[in-house]
Design an enzyme around this catalytic site. Structure first.
Site, PDB file in Angstrom:
ATOM      1  N   ASP A   1      56.453  37.442  27.958  1.00  0.00           N
ATOM      2  CA  ASP A   1      57.724  37.100  27.322  1.00  0.00           C
ATOM      3  C   ASP A   1      57.839  37.784  25.962  1.00  0.00           C
ATOM      4  O   ASP A   1      56.933  37.696  25.130  1.00  0.00           O
ATOM      5  CB  ASP A   1      57.842  35.590  27.152  1.00  0.00           C
ATOM      6  CG  ASP A   1      59.223  35.158  26.686  1.00  0.00           C
ATOM      7  OD1 ASP A   1      60.200  35.875  26.989  1.00  0.00           O
ATOM      8  OD2 ASP A   1      59.328  34.104  26.031  1.00  0.00           O
TER       9      ASP A   1
ATOM     10  N   SER B   1      53.799  32.397  21.456  1.00  0.00           N
ATOM     11  CA  SER B   1      53.495  31.336  22.419  1.00  0.00           C
ATOM     12  C   SER B   1      52.168  30.701  22.030  1.00  0.00           C
ATOM     13  O   SER B   1      52.040  30.187  20.924  1.00  0.00           O
ATOM     14  CB  SER B   1      53.464  31.900  23.849  1.00  0.00           C
ATOM     15  OG  SER B   1      53.294  30.849  24.783  1.00  0.00           O
ATOM     16  N   THR B   2      51.156  30.766  22.889  1.00  0.00           N
ATOM     17  CA  THR B   2      49.880  30.106  22.627  1.00  0.00           C
ATOM     18  C   THR B   2      49.290  30.551  21.289  1.00  0.00           C
ATOM     19  O   THR B   2      49.105  31.735  21.055  1.00  0.00           O
ATOM     20  CB  THR B   2      48.876  30.419  23.751  1.00  0.00           C
ATOM     21  OG1 THR B   2      49.514  30.243  25.003  1.00  0.00           O
ATOM     22  CG2 THR B   2      47.657  29.520  23.644  1.00  0.00           C
TER      23      THR B   2
ATOM     24  N   HIS C   1      57.204  29.060  22.067  1.00  0.00           N
ATOM     25  CA  HIS C   1      57.101  28.230  23.266  1.00  0.00           C
ATOM     26  C   HIS C   1      56.517  26.881  22.881  1.00  0.00           C
ATOM     27  O   HIS C   1      55.359  26.786  22.472  1.00  0.00           O
ATOM     28  CB  HIS C   1      56.203  28.898  24.307  1.00  0.00           C
ATOM     29  CG  HIS C   1      56.728  30.186  24.846  1.00  0.00           C
ATOM     30  ND1 HIS C   1      55.967  31.056  25.586  1.00  0.00           N
ATOM     31  CD2 HIS C   1      57.958  30.755  24.750  1.00  0.00           C
ATOM     32  CE1 HIS C   1      56.694  32.103  25.935  1.00  0.00           C
ATOM     33  NE2 HIS C   1      57.911  31.940  25.436  1.00  0.00           N
TER      34      HIS C   1
END
Length: 364
Positions: A297, A175-176, A201
């Protein structure tokens, strides 16, 4: 624990966008918009005066574009930056370059009759995630993709990955901070690597540009996945923004399925959805890698992979831009290994060659 609000500075040449972003964060818990700026020159002064924790930065601005400013910012005063980008091709390509330069996240620029309510939760979550970023991981030098013309770490073992390896699978979630981290890893994979599936993401449209960007620095073929795409050696498939990606395996081969569905861990695509599918379809023939990102997640899906016999790797805290997702996987006992970024690609290749060696031994 520091209870001070996260201080945000919004940099955008559009007064309308500055107002939309400010309004979206106005009632967000634990966040304060300390100022706005119409261009990088004003932003520079406000950064010094207001000391923001997080910056939102437009790509296209007068006097100095966002990329030029980002490069200077990361050199002289590194801080978490969320890029605000339009969906035009030039802006999307520039956003991919921004990740290489150290930006931690991207948000599609609001346009038309845009609802502040629609934006509020997404932007607030991105700000909170960015505020947790590890400053040591901002610099682009560590995570810049290796040039495709350079020898990759995996090149030496390319000849030891026979047809048997095509029945293996590498699954990566992030993600990030993920785009630059993923690029660093896959740039080291040989051209005949087993199929790789990636869930990052990222908003719709940007995932296609992410795939195009990686294709230039990777020896494997890279594409944004479409429903029914075949999983085959030498190919990387990236889950498209706003769609979940699962796997389907039969005697005729393996393919990905792309579909909508509810958010999982507040995400679509979801790493948990992909990892759970990998556990069901590949089990001990898979290697799962969970990288930087806020939240949880991927942790439960990785645990399912480990319980099915797969090898699982979580990125360590020191090299994660945001340690949330790997931390949760480690806490749950989902990771068989915890490794720094620079060791992940070589470890994946080592695991593959060891699996091949064990398979050959059992065949005798």
């Amino acid at each position: 624990m520091n209870s001070s609000p996260i201080r945000v500075l919004i940099v955008d040449d559009s007064a309308t966008v500055r107002k939309i972003l400010s309004d979206a964060l106005r009632n967000a818990a634990g966040i304060e918009v300390v100022g706005t700026a119409p261009d990088p020159y004003v932003a520079r002064e406000k950064i010094l005066a207001l000391k923001p924790d997080v910056l939102t930065l437009d790509i296209e601005m007068p006097r100095m574009d966002g990329l030029t400013f980002l490069k200077k910012l990361m050199e002289y005063k590194p801080m978490p930056v969320i890029m605000i980008s339009s969906l035009g091709q030039a802006s999307c390509h520039a956003t991919m370059e921004a990740f290489r330069l150290g930006a931690v996240d991207v948000l599609a620029k609001p346009h038309g009759p845009y609802s502040v309510g629609d934006l509020a939760n997404t932007l607030a979550d991105k700000v909170r995630s960015a505020a947790q970023a590890n400053p040591r991981a901002f610099a682009p030098s560590r995570t810049s993709a290796v040039s495709a013309s350079q020898p990759a770490a995996g090149k030496a073992v390319a000849s030891s990955l026979p047809a048997f390896a095509s029945r293996r699978l590498i699954a990566i979630g992030a993600s990030t901070g993920g785009p630059q981290t993923i690029a660093h890893i896959v740039s080291q994979f040989p051209a005949d690597m087993p199929p790789v599936v990636i869930t990052q993401h990222m908003p719709p449209v940007f995932t296609a540009h992410f795939a195009e960007r990686m294709k230039k620095t990777c020896m494997m073929d890279v594409k944004e996945a479409q429903d029914g795409d075949e999983l085959r050696p030498g190919r990387i498939l990236i889950a498209p923004g706003d769609f979940h990606m699962t796997l389907q395996r039969s005697a005729a081969g393996a393919r990905v399925r792309i579909a909508g569905g509810p958010l999982v861990c507040f995400s679509r695509p979801s790493v948990d959805v992909m990892f759970a599918s990998v556990a069901q379809t590949y089990a001990e023939q898979a290697i799962g890698v969970l990288l930087t990102g806020m939240g949880s997640d991927g942790a439960r899906g990785m645990l399912q992979m480990r319980q099915a016999g797969a090898t699982t790797i979580a990125q360590d805290e020191a090299t994660s831009i945001v340690f949330g997702m790997p931390r949760e996987a480690i806490r749950m006992g989902a990771a068989t290994s915890v490794l720094p970024l620079d060791q992940i690609a070589s470890n994946v290749l080592t695991q593959l060659t060891q699996q091949i060696a064990r398979k050959n031994q059992h065949a005798r």
